[in-house]
Design a protein around this motif. Structure first.
Motif, PDB file in Angstrom:
ATOM      1  N   ALA B 166       0.829  -1.201   0.000  1.00  0.00           N
ATOM      2  CA  ALA B 166       0.000   0.000   0.000  1.00  0.00           C
ATOM      3  C   ALA B 166       0.867   1.256   0.000  1.00  0.00           C
ATOM      4  O   ALA B 166       0.620   2.207  -0.752  1.00  0.00           O
ATOM      5  N   VAL B 167       1.915   1.261   0.850  1.00  0.00           N
ATOM      6  CA  VAL B 167       2.796   2.433   0.889  1.00  0.00           C
ATOM      7  C   VAL B 167       3.515   2.602  -0.439  1.00  0.00           C
ATOM      8  O   VAL B 167       3.649   3.724  -0.962  1.00  0.00           O
ATOM      9  N   LEU B 168       3.950   1.482  -1.035  1.00  0.00           N
ATOM     10  CA  LEU B 168       4.624   1.564  -2.336  1.00  0.00           C
ATOM     11  C   LEU B 168       3.672   2.133  -3.382  1.00  0.00           C
ATOM     12  O   LEU B 168       4.055   2.970  -4.201  1.00  0.00           O
ATOM     13  N   ALA B 169       2.404   1.689  -3.346  1.00  0.00           N
ATOM     14  CA  ALA B 169       1.444   2.183  -4.330  1.00  0.00           C
ATOM     15  C   ALA B 169       1.209   3.673  -4.160  1.00  0.00           C
ATOM     16  O   ALA B 169       1.000   4.394  -5.140  1.00  0.00           O
ATOM     17  N   LEU B 170       1.259   4.157  -2.904  1.00  0.00           N
ATOM     18  CA  LEU B 170       1.031   5.585  -2.674  1.00  0.00           C
ATOM     19  C   LEU B 170       2.235   6.422  -3.075  1.00  0.00           C
ATOM     20  O   LEU B 170       2.088   7.506  -3.634  1.00  0.00           O
ATOM     21  N   LEU B 171       3.433   5.927  -2.760  1.00  0.00           N
ATOM     22  CA  LEU B 171       4.625   6.776  -2.893  1.00  0.00           C
ATOM     23  C   LEU B 171       5.392   6.548  -4.173  1.00  0.00           C
ATOM     24  O   LEU B 171       6.104   7.429  -4.621  1.00  0.00           O
ATOM     25  N   GLU B 172       5.275   5.339  -4.763  1.00  0.00           N
ATOM     26  CA  GLU B 172       6.194   5.036  -5.834  1.00  0.00           C
ATOM     27  C   GLU B 172       5.624   5.419  -7.192  1.00  0.00           C
ATOM     28  O   GLU B 172       5.738   4.670  -8.153  1.00  0.00           O
ATOM     29  N   LYS B 173       5.037   6.618  -7.271  1.00  0.00           N
ATOM     30  CA  LYS B 173       4.613   7.130  -8.559  1.00  0.00           C
ATOM     31  C   LYS B 173       5.797   7.840  -9.192  1.00  0.00           C
ATOM     32  O   LYS B 173       6.422   8.686  -8.562  1.00  0.00           O
ATOM     33  N   LYS B 174       6.065   7.478 -10.440  1.00  0.00           N
ATOM     34  CA  LYS B 174       7.229   8.092 -11.089  1.00  0.00           C
ATOM     35  C   LYS B 174       6.984   9.567 -11.353  1.00  0.00           C
ATOM     36  O   LYS B 174       7.858  10.391 -11.205  1.00  0.00           O
ATOM     37  N   ASN B 175       5.764   9.919 -11.779  1.00  0.00           N
ATOM     38  CA  ASN B 175       5.432  11.338 -11.931  1.00  0.00           C
ATOM     39  C   ASN B 175       4.074  11.582 -11.296  1.00  0.00           C
ATOM     40  O   ASN B 175       3.039  11.380 -11.914  1.00  0.00           O
ATOM     41  N   PRO B 176       4.072  11.999 -10.038  1.00  0.00           N
ATOM     42  CA  PRO B 176       2.796  12.192  -9.351  1.00  0.00           C
ATOM     43  C   PRO B 176       1.976  13.288 -10.033  1.00  0.00           C
ATOM     44  O   PRO B 176       2.487  14.369 -10.335  1.00  0.00           O
ATOM     45  N   ALA B 177       0.707  12.985 -10.293  1.00  0.00           N
ATOM     46  CA  ALA B 177      -0.176  13.964 -10.937  1.00  0.00           C
ATOM     47  C   ALA B 177      -0.342  15.169 -10.023  1.00  0.00           C
ATOM     48  O   ALA B 177      -0.350  15.047  -8.798  1.00  0.00           O
ATOM     49  N   LYS B 178      -0.502  16.318 -10.646  1.00  0.00           N
ATOM     50  CA  LYS B 178      -0.475  17.541  -9.840  1.00  0.00           C
ATOM     51  C   LYS B 178      -1.663  17.653  -8.910  1.00  0.00           C
ATOM     52  O   LYS B 178      -1.553  18.104  -7.781  1.00  0.00           O
ATOM     53  N   LYS B 179      -2.833  17.194  -9.368  1.00  0.00           N
ATOM     54  CA  LYS B 179      -3.999  17.349  -8.496  1.00  0.00           C
ATOM     55  C   LYS B 179      -3.964  16.345  -7.334  1.00  0.00           C
ATOM     56  O   LYS B 179      -4.571  16.575  -6.313  1.00  0.00           O
ATOM     57  N   ASN B 180      -3.225  15.244  -7.512  1.00  0.00           N
ATOM     58  CA  ASN B 180      -3.158  14.239  -6.449  1.00  0.00           C
ATOM     59  C   ASN B 180      -2.006  14.497  -5.486  1.00  0.00           C
ATOM     60  O   ASN B 180      -1.764  13.716  -4.603  1.00  0.00           O
TER      61      ASN B 180
END
Lengths: 142, 192
Positions: B166-180
């Motif tokens: 769960a933590v990996l899914a939350l944090l391991e975005k290569k380019n986090p979308a700006k609204k999120n």
């Protein structure tokens, strides 16, 4: 990351003994205090110490992320797999008696494998969490 | 007996002083370090209760790795905690009432180590006997954890696995979308 020679050299000296102690706790858990959870955390702390001192990139070179993620899942699979194997051999899920020639040796094998699965999952989750927190910071900085 | 009392009194005094210091401090890093120290004293407390395995876990997980993870997560927090509690009267009152109830209930508890206590009568004798005869492992904690309560430990392992994923899914975005962008931040604040 750090140029402090005391930190770098003591990390290099401590790294192997920490892992050795982790393995001792892992496989000596039947006879003394310890087990998969504690051993996993101890082994993870060695890798986290390395990443803290030499930088996250060097840590990832030592222990690649994809290996980390595979082992993270493999621990749970190993635990469940022991249960499935005991089912295939004709006993109940996670009943270890059937795994060995005698019920006692079966219990020994089962407990050893299951604890190893716990240790793998715990250590790799801890390393993955640390890497995720540290790398997220880097993404934000860019 | 008197030496045990002295050790317990010493440990409880340290725990109380750490707890008071925790209330007083407003710097996040001191909070993390004091929590770690509290865990270490709790581990000593478990040793005086002869629960070596629990003490080991408390020392390695509570005082060790969670401190490091808190420190890693702390990088996203402001350095100082805000003084947000408007009135300290109601929290203090509820703490005193709850503590009073717990102390009052503790008078009914059986003495530590008393063999006639219900907890030592129910299933524990079977485990203690079976651990030697059926499993052949000297450490009863391991045989209960991995064999008698193997399902529970399987569940625990899956919980650890799920939390990590769960933590990996939350944090391991290569380019986090700006609204999120604020979403992972909020999650971290809750954890810390």
């Amino acid at each position: 990351m750090h140029n402090n020679p005391i930190l770098r050299i003591s990390t290099k000296i401590l790294f192997a003994p920490i892992i050795l102690f982790g393995l001792y706790v892992q496989f000596h858990g039947d006879f003394g205090p310890g087990g998969g959870f504690q051993a996993g955390v101890i082994v993870a702390s060695a890798f986290i110490l390395y990443s803290l001192v030499f930088g996250i990139e060097a840590g990832k070179k030592l222990f690649p992320s994809n290996v980390n993620l595979i082992l993270l899942a493999f621990g749970g699979i190993l635990y469940g797999g022991v249960g499935i194997v005991s089912m295939i051999l004709g006993d109940e899920f996670l009943a270890y008696n059937i795994l060995g020639s005698s019920p006692q040796s079966g219990q020994h094998t089962g407990i050893l494998l299951v604890e190893f699965g716990v240790g793998l999952t715990v250590s790799n989750v801890m390393i993955a969490l640390f890497n995720a927190f540290s790398s997220y910071d880097k993404i934000k900085e860019k | 007996m008197i030496s045990e009392l002295l050790i317990n009194a010493f440990l409880v005094t340290i725990m109380l002083s750490i707890a008071i210091a925790l209330i007083k401090t407003r710097t996040v890093i001191f909070t993390v370090i004091l929590t770690s120290a509290y865990s270490l004293v709790a581990a000593l407390m478990f040793i005086t209760l002869d629960a070596v395995d629990v003490a080991f876990t408390e020392a390695s997980v509570g005082a060790g790795i969670s401190t490091i993870l808190f420190l890693a997560a702390m990088a996203y927090l402001p350095k100082k905690e805000e003084e947000s509690i408007s009135s300290e009267f109601i929290p203090a009152l509820s703490c005193i009432i709850l503590g009073g109830i717990l102390i009052w209930c503790s008078f009914d508890l059986p003495e530590i180590g008393q063999l006639t206590a219900p907890i030592h009568q129910h299933i524990a004798p079977e485990y203690i006997k079976g651990s030697k005869e059926n499993i052949g492992i000297p450490n009863i904690v391991t045989s209960v954890l991995a064999s008698y309560r193997g399902y529970d430990t399987f569940g625990e392992t899956i919980v650890v696995f799920t939390a990590g994923v769960a933590v990996l899914a939350l944090l391991e975005k290569k380019n986090p979308a700006k609204k999120n962008k604020s979403q992972p931040k909020r999650k971290i604040r809750k954890n810390a």
